[in-house]
Design an enzyme around this catalytic site. Structure first.
Site, PDB file in Angstrom:
ATOM      1  N   GLU A 371       0.847  -1.211   0.000  1.00  0.00           N
ATOM      2  CA  GLU A 371       0.000   0.000   0.000  1.00  0.00           C
ATOM      3  C   GLU A 371       0.879   1.256   0.000  1.00  0.00           C
ATOM      4  OE1 GLU A 371      -3.688   0.233   0.603  1.00  0.00           O
ATOM      5  OE2 GLU A 371      -3.638  -1.823  -0.079  1.00  0.00           O
TER       6      GLU A 371
HETATM    7  C1  FAD Z   1       3.042  -9.486   0.181  1.00  0.00           C
HETATM    8  C2  FAD Z   1       2.686  -8.400  -0.777  1.00  0.00           C
HETATM    9  C3  FAD Z   1       1.351  -8.195  -1.099  1.00  0.00           C
HETATM   10  C4  FAD Z   1       0.988  -7.182  -2.017  1.00  0.00           C
HETATM   11  N1  FAD Z   1      -0.323  -7.038  -2.374  1.00  0.00           N
HETATM   12  C5  FAD Z   1      -0.639  -6.206  -3.405  1.00  0.00           C
HETATM   13  C6  FAD Z   1      -1.971  -6.169  -3.929  1.00  0.00           C
HETATM   14  O1  FAD Z   1      -2.886  -6.846  -3.435  1.00  0.00           O
HETATM   15  N2  FAD Z   1      -2.221  -5.393  -5.011  1.00  0.00           N
HETATM   16  C7  FAD Z   1      -1.259  -4.632  -5.590  1.00  0.00           C
HETATM   17  O2  FAD Z   1      -1.547  -3.946  -6.570  1.00  0.00           O
HETATM   18  N3  FAD Z   1       0.016  -4.633  -5.104  1.00  0.00           N
HETATM   19  C8  FAD Z   1       0.345  -5.399  -4.036  1.00  0.00           C
HETATM   20  N4  FAD Z   1       1.640  -5.439  -3.556  1.00  0.00           N
HETATM   21  C9  FAD Z   1       2.652  -4.584  -4.181  1.00  0.00           C
HETATM   22  C10 FAD Z   1       3.186  -3.496  -3.264  1.00  0.00           C
HETATM   23  O3  FAD Z   1       2.239  -2.473  -3.129  1.00  0.00           O
HETATM   24  C11 FAD Z   1       4.534  -3.009  -3.854  1.00  0.00           C
HETATM   25  O4  FAD Z   1       5.472  -4.052  -3.644  1.00  0.00           O
HETATM   26  C12 FAD Z   1       5.022  -1.741  -3.198  1.00  0.00           C
HETATM   27  O5  FAD Z   1       4.196  -0.653  -3.556  1.00  0.00           O
HETATM   28  C13 FAD Z   1       6.459  -1.390  -3.569  1.00  0.00           C
HETATM   29  O6  FAD Z   1       6.702  -1.534  -4.934  1.00  0.00           O
HETATM   30  P1  FAD Z   1       7.984  -2.375  -5.465  1.00  0.00           P
HETATM   31  O7  FAD Z   1       7.975  -3.665  -4.744  1.00  0.00           O
HETATM   32  O8  FAD Z   1       7.961  -2.392  -6.933  1.00  0.00           O
HETATM   33  O9  FAD Z   1       9.227  -1.551  -4.936  1.00  0.00           O
HETATM   34  P2  FAD Z   1       9.969  -0.362  -5.732  1.00  0.00           P
HETATM   35  O10 FAD Z   1       8.963   0.634  -6.208  1.00  0.00           O
HETATM   36  O11 FAD Z   1      10.878  -0.972  -6.728  1.00  0.00           O
HETATM   37  O12 FAD Z   1      10.807   0.293  -4.554  1.00  0.00           O
HETATM   38  C14 FAD Z   1      12.054  -0.266  -4.120  1.00  0.00           C
HETATM   39  C15 FAD Z   1      12.609   0.653  -3.013  1.00  0.00           C
HETATM   40  O13 FAD Z   1      12.819   1.989  -3.569  1.00  0.00           O
HETATM   41  C16 FAD Z   1      12.111   2.936  -2.775  1.00  0.00           C
HETATM   42  N5  FAD Z   1      11.601   4.019  -3.634  1.00  0.00           N
HETATM   43  C17 FAD Z   1      10.930   3.911  -4.813  1.00  0.00           C
HETATM   44  N6  FAD Z   1      10.603   5.119  -5.291  1.00  0.00           N
HETATM   45  C18 FAD Z   1      11.058   6.026  -4.381  1.00  0.00           C
HETATM   46  C19 FAD Z   1      11.040   7.460  -4.291  1.00  0.00           C
HETATM   47  N7  FAD Z   1      10.432   8.214  -5.214  1.00  0.00           N
HETATM   48  N8  FAD Z   1      11.618   8.043  -3.218  1.00  0.00           N
HETATM   49  C20 FAD Z   1      12.209   7.295  -2.246  1.00  0.00           C
HETATM   50  N9  FAD Z   1      12.271   5.944  -2.278  1.00  0.00           N
HETATM   51  C21 FAD Z   1      11.700   5.323  -3.320  1.00  0.00           C
HETATM   52  C22 FAD Z   1      10.967   2.145  -2.137  1.00  0.00           C
HETATM   53  O14 FAD Z   1      10.504   2.787  -0.958  1.00  0.00           O
HETATM   54  C23 FAD Z   1      11.649   0.819  -1.860  1.00  0.00           C
HETATM   55  O15 FAD Z   1      12.371   0.885  -0.647  1.00  0.00           O
HETATM   56  C24 FAD Z   1       1.999  -6.377  -2.603  1.00  0.00           C
HETATM   57  C25 FAD Z   1       3.343  -6.591  -2.249  1.00  0.00           C
HETATM   58  C26 FAD Z   1       3.701  -7.583  -1.358  1.00  0.00           C
HETATM   59  C27 FAD Z   1       5.154  -7.796  -1.042  1.00  0.00           C
END
Ligand code: FAD
Length: 392
Positions: A371
């Site tokens: 989220e």
């Molecule tokens: C168990 C689980 C359940 C989930 N359930 C759902 C679901 O039901 N539906 C759905 O749509 N998604 C779901 N997600 C997805 C989840 O919302 C994303 O994993 C999350 O938003 C982070 O995206 P990412 O993993 O691509 O990380 P990335 O966006 O690749 O981020 C990697 C790191 O970089 C940092 N970062 C990225 N951009 C910035 C910035 N501008 N400034 C500072 N730091 C930054 C992040 O904070 C993080 O530490 C789920 C994820 C998990 C692990």
């Protein structure tokens, strides 16, 4: 409730108290004894889902006219918190049911609300929410690749989503897809996909650190035909809908985080009263007592912030985006620090799967990630304070 006082809509303090007392009893008798096994098996707990359905917990904030309890948002977050004290995976059944129905409740037509919400409220249908893709997590809308192309009275979807909670068990999934690649944030639209639609399939299931009883899967769309009447809102309104959903869904995850922290605090406190070292209960050694004092203070501070955010959701306050993000940020960080300290209070036993605090610590971590990560919450809060940088 089948076991205790009947659930009421949570419109008054007394209604809410009655309902929460019933939820507490249900959790103590039926959910807490299942928590370790749910984590161990990694299977979706259908029995717990049925229990929640029978006790009207899957549609707390859905208006009564659509089959829900018509409860306040504040009542809803308190229900999630109570369940998460014992089992984070089980609390997610309630929270994701809400997440999955929110696009319909916020932006659906009257016909869509009549068609989908009653079955979600009763638990006959499970709902999920599909925004994230392999290359688009935090930047969910800017890098989205899943395409929806209009073809007469239908759309054809191609692409895939990852990390979709309950994607493998859901009957209806709200999916976001690009309808106009040249239109930026106005080029994304939202759709309700239904289980069994040709071209809609479930892929790999993730193996995870925590919330193991909550299935997280890939969804793929291969020429999936979605009727026009399943589009939520107007074409191009997907971004706006997704943002409005987050304002209401982030407090739900904050409630999960708070519940995990409160559960760990309670367990560690009781342990510290019983466990003796150097001739007295460990809680009476200042090093442990102060740790518990800090944990308690953090839990209560997080709770006040969350409840105020939930009240703002109920009131439709103009600063709800900021408060929802602050609640998620604070509760997620408190969940992580309090559960880590709870493991410390239990010493070696805290590290053992015989005791629940190591599970709580593993479960807490996700509340800092999904989220919107904690960094993204800070970004949202900062923007509400100082504005967003303009594109050069
Ligand atoms: C168990 C689980 C359940 C989930 N359930 C759902 C679901 O039901 N539906 C759905 O749509 N998604 C779901 N997600 C997805 C989840 O919302 C994303 O994993 C999350 O938003 C982070 O995206 P990412 O993993 O691509 O990380 P990335 O966006 O690749 O981020 C990697 C790191 O970089 C940092 N970062 C990225 N951009 C910035 C910035 N501008 N400034 C500072 N730091 C930054 C992040 O904070 C993080 O530490 C789920 C994820 C998990 C692990």
């Amino acid at each position: 409730m089948t076991t205790t006082a009947p659930v009421t809509a949570g419109h008054t303090n007394e209604d809410e108290e009655l309902m929460l007392a019933a939820v507490r009893q249900l959790v103590e008798e039926k959910v807490a004894p299942r928590a370790a096994a749910i984590d161990e098996s990694g299977e979706f707990p259908w029995d717990v889902k049925e229990l929640f359905a029978q006790n009207d917990l899957l549609g707390v904030p859905i208006p009564a006219e659509y089959g829900g309890l018509g409860g306040t948002f504040l009542t809803y977050v308190k229900v999630v918190e109570e369940i998460a004290k014992a089992c984070a995976s089980s609390s997610l059944i309630v929270a994701v049911q809400e997440l999955g129905m929110l696009p319909i409740m916020i932006a659906g037509s009257e016909a869509q609300k009549q068609r989908f919400l009653p079955k979600i409220a009763s638990g006959e249908h499970l709902a999920a929410y599909a925004l994230t893709e392999v290359s688009s997590g935090s930047d969910a809308l800017g890098s989205m690749k899943t395409r929806a192309v209009r073809d007469g009275d239908r759309y054809v979807l191609n692409g895939s989503k990852i990390w979709i909670t309950n994607g493998s068990v859901a009957d209806v999934v709200c999916v976001f897809a690009v309808t106009d690649p040249a239109a930026g944030s106005r080029g994304v639209s939202a759709f309700v996909l239904e289980k069994g639609m040709p071209g809609f399939s479930v892929g790999k299931k993730e193996k995870k650190m925590g919330i193991r009883g909550s299935p997280t899967v890939e969804l793929t769309f291969d020429g999936c035909e979605v009727p026009l009447e399943n589009r939520i809102g107007e074409e191009g309104e997907g971004f706006k809908i997704a943002m409005k959903v987050l304002d209401k869904s982030r407090p739900g995850i904050a409630a999960q985080a708070l519940g995990i922290a409160a559960g760990a605090l309670e367990y560690a406190t009781n342990y510290a009263k019983e466990r003796v070292a150097f001739g007295k209960p460990i809680g009476q050694h200042q090093g442990v007592g102060f740790m518990l004092a800090d944990m308690k203070t953090e839990v209560e501070a997080a709770r006040l912030l969350l409840y105020e955010a939930a009240r703002k959701c109920d009131a439709g306050a103009p600063d709800v985006t900021q408060w929802a993000a602050m609640a998620k940020l604070k509760c997620g960080d408190v969940a992580m620090s309090v559960t880590t300290d709870a493991v410390q209070v239990l010493g070696g036993f805290g590290y053992s799967t015989e005791y629940p605090v190591e599970r709580m610590m593993r479960d807490a971590k996700i509340t800092q990630i999904y989220e919107g990560t904690q960094q993204i919450q800070r970004l949202v809060i900062a923007r509400t304070l100082v504005g967003k940088a303009k594109a050069p």
